[in-house]
Enzyme design. Structure first.
Site, mmCIF file in Angstrom:
data_model
loop_
_atom_site.group_PDB
_atom_site.id
_atom_site.type_symbol
_atom_site.label_atom_id
_atom_site.label_comp_id
_atom_site.label_asym_id
_atom_site.label_seq_id
_atom_site.Cartn_x
_atom_site.Cartn_y
_atom_site.Cartn_z
ATOM 1 C CG HIS A 1 -1.812 0.817 1.580
ATOM 2 N ND1 HIS A 1 -1.542 1.529 1.883
ATOM 3 C CD2 HIS A 1 -3.345 0.499 1.467
ATOM 4 C CE1 HIS A 1 -2.389 2.703 1.638
ATOM 5 N NE2 HIS A 1 -3.918 1.956 1.361
ATOM 6 C CD GLN B 1 -6.450 -4.772 4.215
ATOM 7 O OE1 GLN B 1 -7.559 -4.848 4.760
ATOM 8 N NE2 GLN B 1 -7.357 -3.785 3.801
ATOM 9 C CG ASP C 1 0.903 -2.125 6.067
ATOM 10 O OD1 ASP C 1 -0.201 -2.393 6.691
ATOM 11 O OD2 ASP C 1 0.591 -1.301 4.977
ATOM 12 C CB CYS D 1 -3.775 3.138 -1.868
ATOM 13 S SG CYS D 1 -4.462 4.495 -1.144
ATOM 14 C CE LYS E 1 -7.030 -0.502 5.962
ATOM 15 N NZ LYS E 1 -7.708 -0.121 5.192
HETATM 16 N N1 PLP Z 1 -1.580 -0.541 4.020
HETATM 17 C C1 PLP Z 1 -2.698 -1.296 4.080
HETATM 18 C C2 PLP Z 1 -2.018 -2.568 3.195
HETATM 19 C C3 PLP Z 1 -4.202 -1.050 3.817
HETATM 20 O O1 PLP Z 1 -5.074 -2.080 3.282
HETATM 21 C C4 PLP Z 1 -4.218 0.486 4.241
HETATM 22 C C5 PLP Z 1 -5.526 0.879 4.480
HETATM 23 O O2 PLP Z 1 -6.351 0.520 3.225
HETATM 24 C C6 PLP Z 1 -3.175 1.337 4.692
HETATM 25 C C7 PLP Z 1 -1.982 0.249 4.673
HETATM 26 C C8 PLP Z 1 -3.094 2.642 5.045
HETATM 27 O O3 PLP Z 1 -4.070 2.394 6.002
HETATM 28 P P1 PLP Z 1 -4.505 4.030 7.284
HETATM 29 O O4 PLP Z 1 -5.245 4.757 6.226
HETATM 30 O O5 PLP Z 1 -5.875 3.463 8.051
HETATM 31 O O6 PLP Z 1 -3.470 4.801 7.634
#
Ligand code: PLP
Length: 406
Positions: free
Chosen positions: A122, A202, A199, A364, A225
């Site tokens: 992401h 998910q 990360d 993203c 999430k």
């Molecule tokens: N990493 C992953 C795999 C994500 O799916 C997301 C959000 O869609 C993020 C990072 C970023 O999360 P946040 O927007 O809550 O900071």
């Protein structure tokens, strides 16, 4: 398994209609809905227990501080972290990874040093490393995924060279649902003396997580999430790494003493938490994590696997639809494109008319889109409250789209 209808009854929004149809919420990968216990906790906090934390010596401040600080222990339990002192509160994964980039990586990395990451990250796990590339000549080493959307852990391990200072990798793709064997990567990286940031935005939502067994140095979660409020989140930071970090944001709470020509800092983890935090958001996240632990992440994972298997079988029957990245290890997240002229945005608009919420776009994850050779996809991402019947409704609606666009 659990009674999914009982779980659904915990989420007030699931009983609403959208465009005169029962809501089918399949945009959990972007943000999940909130159970009543979380909504009630927010109302209670603001109605009866609200004041700023850590500062006052009055009843409400003490009460709010107690509730807020208790969440550190809840997060540590949820992730099986060795200690709650290794949990830093953040506003979400984006802030968490930026914290590590600025406070741990930036002062340590020299021009030519490398960060290993995959093409399916992401942007939150890409752009903070681009800052280091732009500002101090750090090299980003990209590991590809295969045609099925799998990321071979050995390819990540092989990318670790003498100049590698960090591996930054997702546990689960937000686009394809691919699950990565991060424990294997962590074990190999540890042998080579290279820290690993995982990360978990998910991953933590869809499977039990044990950061101690995984052996990672950093693990990011994002509360919204995890069925908690937006603006909540946390970062597990192994204590050896925390000791290597410089402060991030400066301000109240993160200091011990401030004078005209000196400043000294609070102990970690508060050293990394400047200013008034998301008090009620974090309290809400704690309630959400307790709710998840009460049901059992293993049971949630099993339920979602049945959704995944059903969706995989049904979507495979649509020969005009391509599932992008159909890894055997995937969770219940499906990105797909339809043959013909139908654009992902048009598909999602038509699905919305039937009360079905999916996401369309690049999610993203532009490097992954480029790798897959698609401009945009539709994404149906399932959560703990979705049902097999909702999978069928999605498939019916997609068949309707196909007829419409021919
Ligand atoms: N990493 C992953 C795999 C994500 O799916 C997301 C959000 O869609 C993020 C990072 C970023 O999360 P946040 O927007 O809550 O900071």
């Amino acid at each position: 398994m659990y009674d999914v209808n009982a779980v659904r009854a915990d989420f007030p929004i699931l009983s609403r209609q959208v465009n005169n149809r029962p809501l089918v919420y399949l945009d959990n990968g972007a943000s999940a809905q909130k159970p009543k216990v979380v909504i009630d906790a927010i109302t209670t906090a603001y109605s009866h227990e609200y004041a700023n934390v850590h500062r006052g010596l009055h009843t409400l401040s003490n009460l709010a501080t107690e509730k807020y600080e208790a969440v550190r222990g809840i997060v540590a339990r949820f992730l099986n972290a060795p200690s709650e002192d290794e949990i830093v509160f953040t506003s979400g994964t984006t802030e968490g990874i930026n914290l590590i980039s600025y406070a741990w990586a930036a002062p340590r990395l020299q021009p030519g040093d490398e960060i290993v990451l995959s093409v399916m990250e992401h942007h939150a796990n890409i752009v903070p490393w681009h800052f280091l590339r732009e500002r101090q000549g750090v090299v980003l080493k990209w590991v590809e995924v295969d045609a099925k959307g799998d990321l071979d852990p050995q390819a990540v391990i092989d990318a670790i060279g003498p100049r590698t200072k960090l591996v930054a990798i997702t546990q689960m793709s937000n686009v394809t649902g691919t699950v990565v064997d991060v424990a294997r990567i962590c074990a190999a990286a540890r042998e080579k003396g290279v820290p690993v940031l995982v990360d978990g935005s998910q991953g933590a939502v869809h499977m039990p997580v044990d950061v101690s067994a995984m052996g990672c140095d950093f693990y990011a979660i994002t509360g919204h999430k995890l069925y908690g409020p937006s603006g909540s989140g946390a970062m597990f930071i192994a204590k050896e790494r925390m000791a290597e970090m410089r402060p991030f944001l400066g301000g109240g709470d993160m200091i011990r003493e401030v004078g005209r020509d000196f400043v000294s800092y609070n102990d970690a983890p508060m050293k990394f938490e400047a200013g008034t935090p998301g008090i009620v958001q974090q309290i809400g996240m704690g309630v959400a994590l307790n709710y998840l632990m009460g049901i059992g992440m293993d049971k949630i994972a099993a339920h979602e696997q049945s959704l995944r298997d059903h969706a995989r079988a049904k979507l495979a029957g649509l020969n005009w639809l391509t599932v992008q990245g159909n890894s055997d290890t995937k969770g219940a997240i499906f990105s797909f494109t339809l043959q013909g002229a139908a654009h992902a945005h048009d598909i999602s608009t038509i699905l919305d008319k039937r009360g079905i919420a999916v996401r369309a776009g690049t999610h993203c994850a532009m490097p992954l889109m480029e790798h897959m050779g698609v401009g945009a996809t539709c994404r149906a991402s399932f959560g703990m409250y979705n049902t097999l019947e909702e999978v069928d409704k999605l498939v019916d609606a997609l068949e309707f789209c196909h007829e419409l666009f021919g």
